[in-house]
Design an enzyme around this catalytic site. Structure first.
Site, PDB file in Angstrom:
ATOM      1  N   LYS A   1      56.098  69.162  42.928  1.00  0.00           N
ATOM      2  CA  LYS A   1      55.825  67.870  43.560  1.00  0.00           C
ATOM      3  C   LYS A   1      54.652  67.173  42.881  1.00  0.00           C
ATOM      4  O   LYS A   1      53.824  67.802  42.200  1.00  0.00           O
ATOM      5  CB  LYS A   1      55.533  68.073  45.053  1.00  0.00           C
ATOM      6  CG  LYS A   1      56.757  68.508  45.884  1.00  0.00           C
ATOM      7  CD  LYS A   1      57.733  67.380  46.077  1.00  0.00           C
ATOM      8  CE  LYS A   1      59.008  67.802  46.806  1.00  0.00           C
ATOM      9  NZ  LYS A   1      58.808  68.045  48.226  1.00  0.00           N
TER      10      LYS A   1
ATOM     11  N   ARG B   1      61.958  76.440  48.730  1.00  0.00           N
ATOM     12  CA  ARG B   1      62.918  75.690  47.911  1.00  0.00           C
ATOM     13  C   ARG B   1      62.260  75.399  46.561  1.00  0.00           C
ATOM     14  O   ARG B   1      61.249  74.695  46.504  1.00  0.00           O
ATOM     15  CB  ARG B   1      63.307  74.399  48.632  1.00  0.00           C
ATOM     16  CG  ARG B   1      64.353  73.545  47.939  1.00  0.00           C
ATOM     17  CD  ARG B   1      64.689  72.332  48.807  1.00  0.00           C
ATOM     18  NE  ARG B   1      65.710  71.499  48.197  1.00  0.00           N
ATOM     19  CZ  ARG B   1      65.475  70.495  47.367  1.00  0.00           C
ATOM     20  NH1 ARG B   1      64.217  70.190  47.030  1.00  0.00           N
ATOM     21  NH2 ARG B   1      66.469  69.770  46.863  1.00  0.00           N
TER      22      ARG B   1
END
Length: 570
Positions: free
Chosen positions: A515, A550
């Site tokens: 991210k 994830r």
């Protein structure tokens, strides 16, 4: 006509109901009664033993005294729609499958399931030499036919002071008949009392009634000593008085009064029948690794590497798809238990494709995975979409999980579709849309408390749509409507979120891989090189209680998860 007095001791006092009359007519049992509460302090009884209980107002439990002697017919006093709590249990075969089949049978027979508890795995209580049980509770409402209400119910519901049996209304019995019919339909055979059974359906409560019939006792007399009943019941009605004889004692009080369990119990969340379910409260559970498979040409991984805007049905596209299959098998061999397939980018500002395009990008890929039974048996397939039409189309080719970043907010048909398909679902916290979420990062009432509150609302909406609670996985939404500092706060305080009242027992997914906040903090601009920063977030997620991580870099993050499990979940 006979008149007599009924009384019952309640907490050291006797509650007497006077002026009770019963009239018998051919073929019709009409019951008329007027109750004037006469509370008398008993001088012969010892004070009740002091018990710890949850402070709770009893105002809602009190009945206003009658002002006159008007007789009310039973058919006028009783509601047409009733609320009941049904215990669910199984310890043979596909235990979760049996319970869900029984729930579907209830729905088909006019019993509406309003809410469900989680499913809890417990050791057998009475007959030890058998498989562990899965237990849960569902709150149901049901309508009864008019002729079920008055006149044809079996006797023994109310009894006079001289044991004269009186015919009256007995609505729970038709419900019992239906539940036993479902058990028989599913092949339930009782060989040993409290022994193995594929399905067990018991009425725990029915409205606020007390039933003493030869076939049925309500409240269920055995539930007060059974953690496997009280634990799921407390998820639904923790503040409800269960026994009219002890109106101050609530569901949570009965649960708290039980001795500590010798074998801690845990909730279960199914992934697919061939895989072990998630045991979110088991302290020694392993973390599941979910591999990301992006089938979008603009992705910085997978599709972006292998399908960079190639002509449809071209030879190069087929070569790219073959490379994707190879990467998928490699992710499985590297330790992935779930693969999450997406045909639509959710990055901020990215153009949203049509639902037809999203389906065309993913359906062939998933269809071809079915040709590899070894892979399909050992891995769960998740579809990353917020469109109900996409989920429905892909269900036909074989998916196990629906992962919706909007938790049903971007498509009003998504939650009902999830319920109808019966899949496990992932509900993520997000505000707005991928295009607007970065402008909605204000949490004036606190980040963790607000995420919890808004996820509780989504869970309630999912349950209202018919999704079983044991099919729900939550995601705090790292990177979605969160600043970099807020993402870090979620990781620091994740254990608080996991234990939030109303959310405890549900499994959690954390998706922090590559991210932007990882790149911002580490100074690594290229997303594919953010492995070390991602590793730190995965370790933090496991320490905080995540059940699924994830990730893009499956091999590396599987090692991080294994090491983290060894540290915090040994």
């Amino acid at each position: 006509m006979r008149a007599f007095q009924l009384g019952r001791p309640v907490g050291g006092r006797t509650v007497a109901f006077r002026n009770v009359s019963f009239s018998r007519k051919p073929d019709v049992a009409a019951v008329s009664l007027v109750r004037t509460a006469a509370r008398q302090q008993s001088s012969s009884e010892k004070p009740p033993k002091a018990v710890q209980w949850t402070p709770h107002s009893l105002n809602d439990l009190q009945t206003a005294p009658s002002e006159d002697n008007t007789f009310l017919e039973a058919s006028e006093k009783l509601p047409t729609v009733h609320t009941a709590y049904i215990a669910l249990g199984s310890n043979l075969g596909d235990r979760i499958g049996w319970i869900e089949t029984a729930c579907k049978q209830m729905s088909r027979r006019g019993i509406k399931i309003k809410r469900t508890s989680c499913l809890w795995e417990t050791q057998p209580m009475y007959v030890a030499n058998q498989r562990s049980f899965i237990n849960g509770v569902c709150e149901v409402s049901h309508r009864i036919r008019q002729h079920d209400q008055v006149g044809i119910c079996p006797p023994n519901y109310l009894t006079s002071a001289d044991n004269d049996q009186v015919e009256t209304t007995l609505e729970p019995l038709p419900l019992l008949d239906t539940l036993q019919s479902i058990e028989n339909h599913l092949g339930r055979k009782k060989v040993i009392d409290k022994g193995p059974r594929n399905i067990d359906l018991d009425i725990l409560l029915h409205d606020d009634r007390v039933v003493a019939h030869e076939r049925l006792k309500i409240p269920h007399p055995g539930m007060f000593e059974r953690e496997f009943v009280l634990r799921p019941l407390a998820e639904l009605i923790p503040g409800k008085a269960l026994d009219p004889a002890s109106p101050w004692k609530l569901t949570q009080d009965y649960l708290n009064a039980l001795p500590p369990s010798t074998s801690p119990i845990s909730t279960l969340t199914p992934l697919r029948p061939s895989l072990q379910p998630i045991r979110a409260l088991q302290s020694t559970r392993r973390t599941h690794v979910m591999a990301i498979i992006n089938l979008t040409p603009d992705s910085f991984s997978d599709g972006g590497l292998n399908l960079p805007n190639l002509p449809r049905d071209s030879e190069k596209e087929q070569q790219g798809m073959n490379a994707l299959y190879a990467r998928t098998f490699q992710k499985f061999n590297d330790g992935a238990a779930i693969i999450d397939i997406g045909g639509q980018s959710t990055a901020p500002g990215v153009h949203q494709v049509t639902e037809a395009e999203e389906i065309s990008r993913t359906i062939g890929f998933i269809q071809n995975l079915k040709d590899h039974p070894r892979l399909r048996k050992k891995i769960a397939i998740s579809i990353d979409t917020y469109h109900s039409s996409v989920a429905e189309a892909l269900d036909e080719v074989g998916i196990d999980i629906i992962n919706d970043i909007s938790a049903g907010q971007m498509d009003p048909n998504m939650l009902p579709t999830m319920a109808r398909l019966g899949k496990t679902v992932i509900l993520m916290h997000m505000r707005g849309t991928p295009q607007t979420m970065n402008s909605r990062t204000a949490y004036p009432d606190g980040l963790i408390s607000t995420i919890a509150k808004e996820l509780l609302e989504r869970v309630a909406a999912a349950e209202a749509a018919g999704i079983y609670r044991w099919r729900i996985i939550l995601d705090p939404g790292i990177g979605f409507a969160k600043t970099s500092e807020q993402n870090l706060e979620i990781l620091r305080r994740f254990d608080e979120l996991r234990d939030w009242p109303g959310l405890r027992g549900l499994p959690w997914l954390v998706g922090s891989s590559r991210k932007n906040f990882v790149g911002k903090i580490t100074g690594v601009e290229e997303a594919s090189r953010r492995v070390w920063g991602t590793a730190a977030t995965v370790a933090a997620a496991v320490q905080g209680g995540a059940d699924i991580v994830r990730v893009h870099d499956v091999k590396e993050m599987t090692q991080v998860a294994k090491m983290s499990d060894a540290i915090w979940r040994a």
